[in-house]
Design a protein around this motif. Structure first.
Motif, mmCIF file in Angstrom:
data_model
loop_
_atom_site.group_PDB
_atom_site.id
_atom_site.type_symbol
_atom_site.label_atom_id
_atom_site.label_comp_id
_atom_site.label_asym_id
_atom_site.label_seq_id
_atom_site.Cartn_x
_atom_site.Cartn_y
_atom_site.Cartn_z
ATOM 1 N N GLU A 106 -26.167 28.345 93.245
ATOM 2 C CA GLU A 106 -25.768 27.348 94.247
ATOM 3 C C GLU A 106 -27.000 26.620 94.781
ATOM 4 O O GLU A 106 -27.162 26.392 95.970
ATOM 5 C CB GLU A 106 -24.944 28.003 95.373
ATOM 6 N N PHE A 107 -27.869 26.262 93.841
ATOM 7 C CA PHE A 107 -29.159 25.651 94.143
ATOM 8 C C PHE A 107 -28.945 24.236 94.676
ATOM 9 O O PHE A 107 -28.242 23.437 94.066
ATOM 10 C CB PHE A 107 -29.974 25.623 92.851
ATOM 11 N N SER A 108 -29.515 23.934 95.804
ATOM 12 C CA SER A 108 -29.372 22.605 96.386
ATOM 13 C C SER A 108 -30.738 22.132 96.876
ATOM 14 O O SER A 108 -31.341 22.754 97.747
ATOM 15 C CB SER A 108 -28.366 22.662 97.532
ATOM 16 N N ARG A 109 -31.211 21.049 96.293
ATOM 17 C CA ARG A 109 -32.568 20.599 96.634
ATOM 18 C C ARG A 109 -32.516 19.712 97.874
ATOM 19 O O ARG A 109 -32.624 18.496 97.784
ATOM 20 C CB ARG A 109 -33.201 19.855 95.451
ATOM 21 N N CYS A 110 -32.324 20.320 99.013
ATOM 22 C CA CYS A 110 -32.192 19.552 100.258
ATOM 23 C C CYS A 110 -33.554 19.224 100.862
ATOM 24 O O CYS A 110 -33.656 18.370 101.741
ATOM 25 C CB CYS A 110 -31.350 20.322 101.264
ATOM 26 N N GLY A 111 -34.609 19.890 100.408
ATOM 27 C CA GLY A 111 -35.922 19.673 101.001
ATOM 28 C C GLY A 111 -36.046 20.378 102.342
ATOM 29 O O GLY A 111 -35.044 20.784 102.939
ATOM 30 N N THR A 112 -37.305 20.534 102.757
ATOM 31 C CA THR A 112 -37.560 21.164 104.058
ATOM 32 C C THR A 112 -38.188 20.138 104.985
ATOM 33 O O THR A 112 -39.170 19.496 104.617
ATOM 34 C CB THR A 112 -38.524 22.357 103.921
ATOM 35 N N LEU A 113 -37.580 19.995 106.147
ATOM 36 C CA LEU A 113 -38.119 19.070 107.149
ATOM 37 C C LEU A 113 -38.633 19.889 108.326
ATOM 38 O O LEU A 113 -37.860 20.613 108.964
ATOM 39 C CB LEU A 113 -37.015 18.105 107.601
ATOM 40 N N TRP A 114 -39.938 19.802 108.553
ATOM 41 C CA TRP A 114 -40.550 20.517 109.670
ATOM 42 C C TRP A 114 -40.710 19.537 110.828
ATOM 43 O O TRP A 114 -41.175 18.416 110.634
ATOM 44 C CB TRP A 114 -41.927 21.051 109.276
ATOM 45 N N VAL A 115 -40.342 19.972 112.035
ATOM 46 C CA VAL A 115 -40.358 19.064 113.174
ATOM 47 C C VAL A 115 -41.292 19.595 114.256
ATOM 48 O O VAL A 115 -41.266 20.793 114.579
ATOM 49 C CB VAL A 115 -38.933 18.916 113.760
ATOM 50 N N ALA A 116 -42.096 18.695 114.784
ATOM 51 C CA ALA A 116 -43.033 19.081 115.845
ATOM 52 C C ALA A 116 -42.329 19.063 117.196
ATOM 53 O O ALA A 116 -41.610 18.123 117.505
ATOM 54 C CB ALA A 116 -44.222 18.128 115.868
ATOM 55 N N ALA A 117 -42.541 20.116 117.964
ATOM 56 C CA ALA A 117 -41.961 20.179 119.303
ATOM 57 C C ALA A 117 -42.982 19.814 120.362
ATOM 58 O O ALA A 117 -42.654 19.669 121.527
ATOM 59 C CB ALA A 117 -41.415 21.582 119.572
ATOM 60 N N SER A 118 -44.240 19.683 119.961
ATOM 61 C CA SER A 118 -45.276 19.405 120.956
ATOM 62 C C SER A 118 -46.364 18.560 120.312
ATOM 63 O O SER A 118 -46.433 18.430 119.083
ATOM 64 C CB SER A 118 -45.892 20.731 121.432
#
Lengths: 365, 428, 84
Positions: free
Chosen positions: A79-91
């Motif tokens: 069930e491989f899904s290449r959604c990518g990783t989005l890293w978000v800055a909180a500060s």
């Protein structure tokens, strides 16, 4: 005569990868698992394939593993899904660190881009409007770990591995004694995750409880696996309880929401206050989550070593005794690389990456 | 928001209404919660077109002004004894000295080829829909399944203008006759049965008859019936099919109450004063085992006395309770399911309707958890209520994962509400 | 039968009039009785249990998706959409 070239104890994602790798290398393999294959921490995991860059050794293992995962990108069971990783800055501090992280990931052979506020909004419209910086690793993916473990065990068995539906009672000289008294002879690889101390009490390991919630189906609600950049502080911080924003779009359109970390909790029950804390953290980053309907919540225990790195290699003081355990929250990502490294060591091949950071001897006097 | 009260009654059917009224009569501050918009539960469900029976009207009237009635309150989680309810206006936390679980029962729905076609409903299911205003005038409805509920459902459907083609009871004629012969012991039941038969004049009632298959392309067009004379097809617009009731034990399980597992479908364990294994938590009505309206009303009152602090009054109701409960044993004996009903589903029949999981996908699954992990069975919005009960009845494996919130799908915002610190109440 | 006030709402853009106190399910039944939602494999589904347990009757109500039509009473001006 129950003689094997390798007896893999535990069929979570790590044991399953090791058994598969060993069987592919032509070894006569035994797999010992009394419970559902992939039914422990593997079944509770998010299944996010991600490179964390805060530890160079962990990054090398992740990179090796992510390459191996590509072989399963078309496999239905994955069930491989290449959604990518989005890293978000909180500060502002986290935002300021993005350039260095992008550089580290690209230098390791991965792919990452820095995003400004407008780009963040474009790639993930549901993010809170005040978030202003992020980092996208577009090639990363998610999988469904328990079915993957089952697939690997089936594949190993098709290559001659024998699955023993028993528990190992104890490790004996030259093999393992099962709970029905039978003996399997051969080198042993212990891959029992949180149950490691039962067989190898000399290797310190603590279960670290986590919570997850999954929603009903909301196709298009979320595009990427999204985490806060401070996630590593929660993941690798060693004390107390912590929560971090970590959400995932399942291929079904469901949204999987994490994450929490607690030591010294035995009770597997969902803790409503911890769940609430985790969700409130998530709402900070993605307010629209509030209105989604949760269908199920569950907990799992991550096998955590004192330094956060898994034990991969020979168990000091024992001939023909190996270990692959203690992957904390990265077991799914790093299982294929762990298996590759273990088999390199067992077969005397040149290791694909430097094995020293993972050597179990590091924690022994 | 945290609400405090002496007694929280969960479920506003006959048992919950009686519990709430009785506890309030002892001076307790009572919150009566139900997920539905109106009280009455399933058997006394509000009918948009017809007046409720006298008993229902008086039970509902009796709580008016005396208890704090909270419609649209679905209890979805619990932290210890604190309950969390979802409402259209947001989350409400409830702390009560006593909790009375009057969560009732749902229909047992068994898979068979074609059961996912639009037009196939539960028997009580179509009855409930009709009362909500579902248009049935002139529709051809076949009622099937098992138990006295079929008659009640058929009567409601007919009152709403449906053409009831027949009632097909799976139990044999001998069993049904044996049941009828015992009914005089429960005069209210006997009277109700007579009334229903009168209301159903002209509607064939066939015993030893069951639906093997429903057919149609995008909606129900007809069913295949089987009885001692063989198999025949009959065209219809609706199939209302139910195989009896399953206790709703999910909230009890979440609160940690012990369950009785001696039957296929677990029941809440309760002592003679209806106390569960968790101090302060009582259970009444179908949740402690399906026994029908009379038992539910008596048990509600009994639990209400206990919660209200009058144990003597509670004890006085025990003989009536025992008598009413005997009816449950009779029901279970005479309407036991024909084993062939457990073999109707074939390999391709969808078992888990939420996730479209066919029966064949469960080969090799040893428990509910492995069925979830391997096949996604039970992973959908109904949380395994339909497929879990069906698979238990089919002898596959018992339902699992009962002790995890949310009890029903709930907004994430609701689950996040547990963290809000308790604001101490200011004493007047 | 007793006389009742009625409520007007829209189901899939079509005006519907149902008795006050009726459920959204009853309103949908007048427009799309055989397709409340699509199953995960695209098959049409409609209410099964009628009492909030089976989740087969999920529809979109005033923009909120995945709500049980059988549990929500109709309100004047409500916008209901089937197929989730």
């Amino acid at each position: 005569m129950n003689g094997y070239d390798l007896i893999v104890v535990g069929a979570g994602i790590v044991g399953a990868c090791c058994a598969d790798e060993a069987a592919a290398a032509g070894l006569r393999v035994a797999i010992v698992e009394p419970a559902t294959v992939g039914g422990g921490a593997t079944a509770c995991a998010m299944g996010h394939l991600v490179a964390m860059d805060d530890d160079p050794a962990e990054l090398a293992l992740a990179r090796l593993s992510l390459q191996a995962w590509e072989a399963f990108s078309e496999l239905p069971e994955a069930e491989f899904s290449r959604c990518g990783t989005l890293w978000v800055a909180a500060s502002a501090d986290e935002a300021a660190g993005i350039a260095a992280r992008v550089a580290r990931i690209n230098a390791s052979g991965g792919e990452a881009h820095a995003l400004d506020a407008q780009q963040l909004r474009e790639v993930e419209p549901a993010l809170a409007p005040d978030l202003c910086a992020g980092m996208l690793a577009p090639r990363e993916a998610v999988v469904y770990p328990p079915r993957m473990a089952q697939h690997l065990v089936r594949r190993a068995c098709a290559r001659g591995a024998a699955l023993h539906r028993r528990a190992v009672q104890r490790l004996g000289r030259g093999g393992a004694v099962l709970d029905d008294g039978s003996v399997l002879r051969g080198p042993v690889l212990v891959a029992t995750g949180c149950a490691l101390p039962r067989l190898l009490p000399q290797l310190p390991l603590r279960p670290r409880k986590g919570h997850l919630v999954i929603t009903d189906r909301y196709p298009g609600q979320l595009r990427h696996q999204v985490l806060e950049l401070g996630y590593a502080d929660s993941a690798h911080g060693s004390d107390g309880s912590s929560v971090a924003f970590n959400v995932q779009p399942r291929p079904t359109g469901q949204v999987l929401v994490g994450s929490s970390r607690e030591f010294d909790v035995d009770d597997a029950a969902v803790s409503p206050p911890m769940l609430a804390r985790m969700l409130q953290r998530a709402f900070r980053f993605m307010p629209a989550l509030r209105e989604l309907q949760a269908i199920r919540a569950w907990t799992g225990f991550r096998p955590a070593t004192p330094d956060g790195r898994p034990y991969l290699g020979a168990v000091p003081g024992h001939a023909d005794l190996w270990v692959a355990a203690g992957h904390e929250g990265l077991g799914v990502t790093t299982a294929p690389g762990s298996a590759r490294l273990l088999l390199d060591l067992i077969l005397g091949r040149t290791p694909a990456i430097d094995p020293a950071p993972y050597a179990p001897s590091r924690v022994l006097p | 928001m945290v609400e405090r009260c002496d007694v929280a009654v969960i479920g506003a059917g006959p048992a919950g209404l009686a519990a709430a009224r009785t506890a309030a009569g002892h001076g307790a501050r009572v919150l009566l919660l139900d997920a539905q918009p109106r009280c009455g539960g399933q058997v006394w469900r509000h009918d948009v077109a017809h007046r409720a029976p006298h008993a229902a009207r008086s039970a509902i009237r009796a709580v008016g002004g005396k208890v704090d009635w909270r419609p649209h309150h679905q209890v979805v989680a619990a932290d210890g004894r604190r309950l969390l309810a979802e409402t259209p206006e947001g989350a409400v936390a409830i702390e009560a000295a006593h909790v009375v679980l009057a969560t009732g029962a749902r229909e047992l729905l068994l898979p068979f080829p074609g059961w996912t076609l639009p037009g196939v409903t539960g028997a009580g299911g179509l009855q409930a829909l009709a009362k909500q205003g579902w248009p049935l005038a002139g529709k051809r409805v076949l009622v099937a399944g098992s138990g006295p509920l079929l008659l009640a459902a058929a009567a409601t459907l007919r009152r709403h203008g449906a053409e009831v083609l027949g009632i097909h009871e799976q139990a044999s004629a001998a069993r049904v006759a044996a049941f009828a012969a015992q009914l005089w012991r429960w005069p209210a039941r006997a009277l109700q049965a007579a009334r229903l038969r009168a209301a159903l004049t002209g509607v064939p009632y066939r015993c030893g008859s069951f639906v093997r298959r429903a057919f149609g392309t995008t909606q129900l067009e007809g069913v295949e019936l089987h009885d001692a004379h063989g198999t025949r097809q009959i065209a219809c617009d609706h199939l209302a099919v139910g195989y009896g009731l399953v206790p709703n034990i999910e909230l009890a399980a979440l609160l940690g109450c012990a369950l009785d597992h001696d039957t296929v479908h677990p029941r809440v364990q309760a002592d003679e004063l209806l106390r569960t294994s968790v101090p302060g938590v009582l259970a009444a009505g179908e949740a402690v085992g399906v026994a029908g309206l009379a038992a539910a009303r008596i048990e509600g009152a009994l639990a209400g006395h206990v919660a209200g602090g009058n144990e003597a009054a509670a004890r006085a109701l025990r003989p009536a309770r025992v008598r009413a409960r005997r009816f449950a044993a009779l029901l279970a004996r005479q309407f036991a399911l024909d084993p062939r009903l457990r073999a109707l589903a074939d390999a391709g029949t969808i078992v888990c309707r939420c996730e479209d999981v066919p029966l064949a996908a469960l080969d090799g699954c040893v428990d509910a958890r492995s069925a979830r992990l391997v096949a996604r069975c039970g992973m959908g919005a109904c949380q395994g209520r339909i497929c879990g009960a069906a698979l238990a009845e089919l002898g596959r494996f018992p339902r699992g994962g009962l002790r995890r919130p949310p009890l029903f799908p709930a907004r994430l915002a609701t689950l996040a509400a547990f963290l809000q610190p308790t604001i101490p109440e200011i004493e007047p | 039968m007793t006389a009742h006030a009625s409520v007007r709402l829209q189901v899939d853009g079509q005006p519907v009039e149902v008795p006050e106190g009726a459920s959204v399910a009853a309103a949908v039944a007048r427009v799309a009785p055989t397709r409340f939602r699509d199953s995960v494999h695209g098959a049409p589904r409609a209410p099964l249990c009628g009492m909030g347990v089976c989740f087969e009757c999920r529809v979109r109500i005033d923009g909120r998706v995945q709500l049980r039509a059988c549990m929500v009473p109709v309100r004047e001006g409500m916008q209901v959409d089937t197929h989730g």
